[in-house]
Design a protein around this motif. Sequence first.
Motif, mmCIF file in Angstrom:
data_model
loop_
_atom_site.group_PDB
_atom_site.id
_atom_site.type_symbol
_atom_site.label_atom_id
_atom_site.label_comp_id
_atom_site.label_asym_id
_atom_site.label_seq_id
_atom_site.Cartn_x
_atom_site.Cartn_y
_atom_site.Cartn_z
ATOM 1 N N GLU A 31 24.448 23.887 67.347
ATOM 2 C CA GLU A 31 24.534 22.454 67.617
ATOM 3 C C GLU A 31 25.974 21.961 67.449
ATOM 4 N N LEU A 32 26.626 22.418 66.413
ATOM 5 C CA LEU A 32 28.018 22.012 66.179
ATOM 6 C C LEU A 32 28.924 22.549 67.283
ATOM 7 N N LYS A 33 28.639 23.756 67.744
ATOM 8 C CA LYS A 33 29.408 24.344 68.854
ATOM 9 C C LYS A 33 29.274 23.484 70.098
ATOM 10 N N ARG A 34 28.040 23.039 70.324
ATOM 11 C CA ARG A 34 27.769 22.197 71.483
ATOM 12 C C ARG A 34 28.659 20.951 71.463
ATOM 13 N N HIS A 35 28.930 20.474 70.251
ATOM 14 C CA HIS A 35 29.780 19.294 70.096
ATOM 15 C C HIS A 35 31.258 19.653 70.079
ATOM 16 N N GLY A 36 31.566 20.942 70.206
ATOM 17 C CA GLY A 36 32.964 21.352 70.259
ATOM 18 C C GLY A 36 33.574 21.741 68.921
ATOM 19 N N TYR A 37 32.754 21.795 67.872
ATOM 20 C CA TYR A 37 33.251 22.246 66.573
ATOM 21 C C TYR A 37 33.247 23.768 66.567
ATOM 22 N N ARG A 38 34.353 24.333 66.135
ATOM 23 C CA ARG A 38 34.375 25.792 66.054
ATOM 24 C C ARG A 38 34.157 26.212 64.611
ATOM 25 N N VAL A 39 32.912 26.227 64.220
ATOM 26 C CA VAL A 39 32.569 26.612 62.853
ATOM 27 C C VAL A 39 31.586 27.780 62.879
ATOM 28 N N GLY A 40 31.723 28.662 61.929
ATOM 29 C CA GLY A 40 30.844 29.811 61.846
ATOM 30 C C GLY A 40 30.028 29.775 60.567
ATOM 31 N N PRO A 41 29.251 30.828 60.340
ATOM 32 C CA PRO A 41 28.402 30.907 59.146
ATOM 33 C C PRO A 41 29.196 30.755 57.846
ATOM 34 N N GLY A 42 30.429 31.267 57.836
ATOM 35 C CA GLY A 42 31.255 31.187 56.631
ATOM 36 C C GLY A 42 31.576 29.761 56.224
ATOM 37 N N THR A 43 31.489 28.846 57.184
ATOM 38 C CA THR A 43 31.707 27.427 56.893
ATOM 39 C C THR A 43 30.385 26.722 56.644
ATOM 40 N N VAL A 44 29.433 26.968 57.534
ATOM 41 C CA VAL A 44 28.201 26.188 57.512
ATOM 42 C C VAL A 44 27.282 26.531 56.329
ATOM 43 N N TYR A 45 27.139 27.822 56.035
ATOM 44 C CA TYR A 45 26.216 28.180 54.948
ATOM 45 C C TYR A 45 26.621 27.619 53.578
ATOM 46 N N PRO A 46 27.896 27.733 53.222
ATOM 47 C CA PRO A 46 28.281 27.113 51.942
ATOM 48 C C PRO A 46 28.067 25.601 51.914
ATOM 49 N N VAL A 47 28.273 24.955 53.076
ATOM 50 C CA VAL A 47 28.066 23.508 53.145
ATOM 51 C C VAL A 47 26.583 23.181 52.941
ATOM 52 N N LEU A 48 25.718 23.923 53.621
ATOM 53 C CA LEU A 48 24.271 23.706 53.459
ATOM 54 C C LEU A 48 23.863 23.902 51.998
ATOM 55 N N HIS A 49 24.426 24.954 51.416
ATOM 56 C CA HIS A 49 24.096 25.263 50.031
ATOM 57 C C HIS A 49 24.554 24.146 49.089
ATOM 58 N N GLN A 50 25.770 23.684 49.325
ATOM 59 C CA GLN A 50 26.319 22.611 48.500
ATOM 60 C C GLN A 50 25.488 21.330 48.645
ATOM 61 N N MET A 51 25.080 21.048 49.867
ATOM 62 C CA MET A 51 24.297 19.837 50.112
ATOM 63 C C MET A 51 22.923 19.935 49.452
ATOM 64 N N GLU A 52 22.439 21.159 49.342
ATOM 65 C CA GLU A 52 21.180 21.368 48.628
ATOM 66 C C GLU A 52 21.389 21.116 47.133
ATOM 67 N N GLU A 53 22.478 21.677 46.610
ATOM 68 C CA GLU A 53 22.805 21.481 45.191
ATOM 69 C C GLU A 53 22.973 20.001 44.853
ATOM 70 N N ASP A 54 23.560 19.272 45.808
ATOM 71 C CA ASP A 54 23.797 17.844 45.605
ATOM 72 C C ASP A 54 22.517 17.024 45.754
ATOM 73 N N GLY A 55 21.459 17.682 46.190
ATOM 74 C CA GLY A 55 20.172 16.991 46.310
ATOM 75 C C GLY A 55 19.983 16.225 47.604
ATOM 76 N N PHE A 56 20.819 16.528 48.610
ATOM 77 C CA PHE A 56 20.686 15.846 49.903
ATOM 78 C C PHE A 56 19.709 16.575 50.820
ATOM 79 N N LEU A 57 19.594 17.878 50.580
ATOM 80 C CA LEU A 57 18.694 18.699 51.394
ATOM 81 C C LEU A 57 17.790 19.488 50.480
ATOM 82 N N ILE A 58 16.635 19.846 51.019
ATOM 83 C CA ILE A 58 15.750 20.726 50.282
ATOM 84 C C ILE A 58 15.485 21.955 51.149
#
Length: 101
Positions: A31-58
């Motif tokens: 989805e991010l690629k579709r928007h023109g962001y060049r991000v890979g798993p090394g960027t996205v997974y830590p962000v998802l994990h952090q957002m989970e830790e912060d209580g924004f995602l489950i």
Amino acid sequence: MIKSMLSGFVRLHILHHASLESIYGVEIIEELKRHGYRVGPGTVYPVLHQMEEDGFLIAEKVNVEGRIRIYYQITEKGRQVLSESKKWLRELVEEVLEEDS
Ligand SMILES: [Zn+2]
């Protein structure tokens, strides 16, 4: 500088999509690629994990054809942050883009 700005956009994007439906890593990368962001798993997974830790995602582990996939859903706290962010975003867009036109 660009990196730290981008990570805010990426987070907001993730929150937005998680507010619509459960999401998983590969899907959000596409989805991010579709928007023109060049991000890979090394960027996205830590962000998802952090957002989970912060209580924004489950996170929820789902068995998909024998493989474990982690789906993320937005939490109540995540929804609050999203709606607050939208307020800031709207103002920012109005001001920044207004001066462009
Ligand atoms: Zn999107």
